[in-house]
Design an enzyme around this catalytic site. Sequence first.
Site, PDB file in Angstrom:
ATOM      1  CG  HIS A 102     -44.009  23.954   0.357  1.00 46.98           C
ATOM      2  ND1 HIS A 102     -43.434  22.722   0.522  1.00 46.98           N
ATOM      3  CD2 HIS A 102     -43.476  24.750   1.321  1.00 46.98           C
ATOM      4  CE1 HIS A 102     -42.589  22.752   1.530  1.00 46.98           C
ATOM      5  NE2 HIS A 102     -42.575  23.979   2.036  1.00 46.98           N
ATOM      6  CG  ASP A 104     -41.225  27.916   3.416  1.00 47.81           C
ATOM      7  OD1 ASP A 104     -41.692  26.772   3.287  1.00 47.81           O
ATOM      8  OD2 ASP A 104     -40.040  28.141   3.735  1.00 47.81           O
ATOM      9  CG  HIS A 250     -38.669  24.277  -0.082  1.00 45.79           C
ATOM     10  ND1 HIS A 250     -38.996  25.609  -0.174  1.00 45.79           N
ATOM     11  CD2 HIS A 250     -39.136  23.866   1.118  1.00 45.79           C
ATOM     12  CE1 HIS A 250     -39.629  25.982   0.910  1.00 45.79           C
ATOM     13  NE2 HIS A 250     -39.744  24.949   1.726  1.00 45.79           N
ATOM     14  NE  ARG A 265     -39.834  27.997   7.642  1.00 46.22           N
ATOM     15  CZ  ARG A 265     -41.055  27.618   7.280  1.00 46.22           C
ATOM     16  NH1 ARG A 265     -41.219  26.546   6.548  1.00 46.22           N
ATOM     17  NH2 ARG A 265     -42.110  28.313   7.636  1.00 46.22           N
TER      18      ARG A 265
HETATM   19 FE   LIG Z   1     -41.091  24.736   3.391  1.00 47.58          FE
END
Ligand SMILES: [Fe+2]
Length: 274
Positions: A102, A104, A250, A265
Site C-alpha cells: 500500500h 499510506d 510498502h 510513525r
Molecule cells: Fe504504511
Amino acid sequence: MAEQTLQVERLTATLGAEVSGVDFREPMSAEREKEIHETLLKHQVLFFRDQDLSPDQHKAIGESFGELHVHPVLPSRAEEGHPEIVVLQSGPQLPFVADSWHSDVTFERKPPLGSVLRGVLIPDQGGDTLFASTTAAFDGLSDSMQRMLSGLEAEHDGGVFSYIANENQKKDLAKNQATAHPVVRTHPETGRKSIYVNATFTTRIKDMKPRESEALLGFLYTHTIGPEYTCRFRWRTNSIAIWDNRCTQHRVATDDIKAPRRMERVTVIGDEPY
Ligand SMILES: [Fe+2]
C-alpha cells in the site's frame, strides 16, 4: 559545530538509500534540511541509523515537510499529547499491521506526502519493510499500456480499518474519504508519473466492468512489486525510514510473527493527486 557531510549509499539501482552524517537530535540548518528533501526526491525512501529521538524530535522531521496528519483510526500516543504519532505494534497476540502492499492513507482526498517511521522495538530478525517505486514501475510499462492507463480513475476506500474503528472514528474516516484518484498520478515536485493504485485501499477502476477492473488492477499490483522496482530494509532499534508516499508503496515482511515489534510513525499531509 559544522555539520558533517551527508553520505548517501544506494540500496538498489531503483530506489532506497542509507544516509549517514545526520543526527536528528541536533539543530539542523535550512541548507541541510533542503539537502535531505532533495535526496528524498531522488531516492524516494531514505534510511538513517541510530536516531534515538524524543516524540518532539520525531515530529520535527515530519514538520520540516509540512503539516502532520492525525490518523482517523490507528492507535497513537495521543494520551501523551502526541496524536500525530501512530503506534504500530505487533507480537504473539497482535498481528502485524501493514502486511499487504500500500501507500499510506490513499483513501483520503489529500493522501500523505510522506511518512517518517521509527523502529522502537526491533526483533533480532524478521519484520523487514519492503518498498516499491511506483514511478519506476510506470516507466517499465509499454507506451500502449501507459496511454491506456492515463485517462483512468480508481476508487479507494479506508473501510479496511472499520473493524477496529469506533463510531466517531468511522465518521472521521468518512469525512476525508476520497471519491477517486487518477490511476496514473504526476508527482507535484519531480513531474514523474507513477502507478497510483494499491492492493490495500483501491477497490475498482471507474467506468470499467468488474472483471476488467479486477484483471487490470491485479496486473498492476503484481507488476509494481517486481524485484527490479523494490528494495528491502532491515531494521535496527532507532533506525528511521522517510519515504515519499506519492511515488512508493510498502509493506512489512510477516516472517516472524512471534517477535514483539513496535514502530512509531508520523505522517505528513500531501496534495490532491492529479
Ligand atoms: Fe504504511
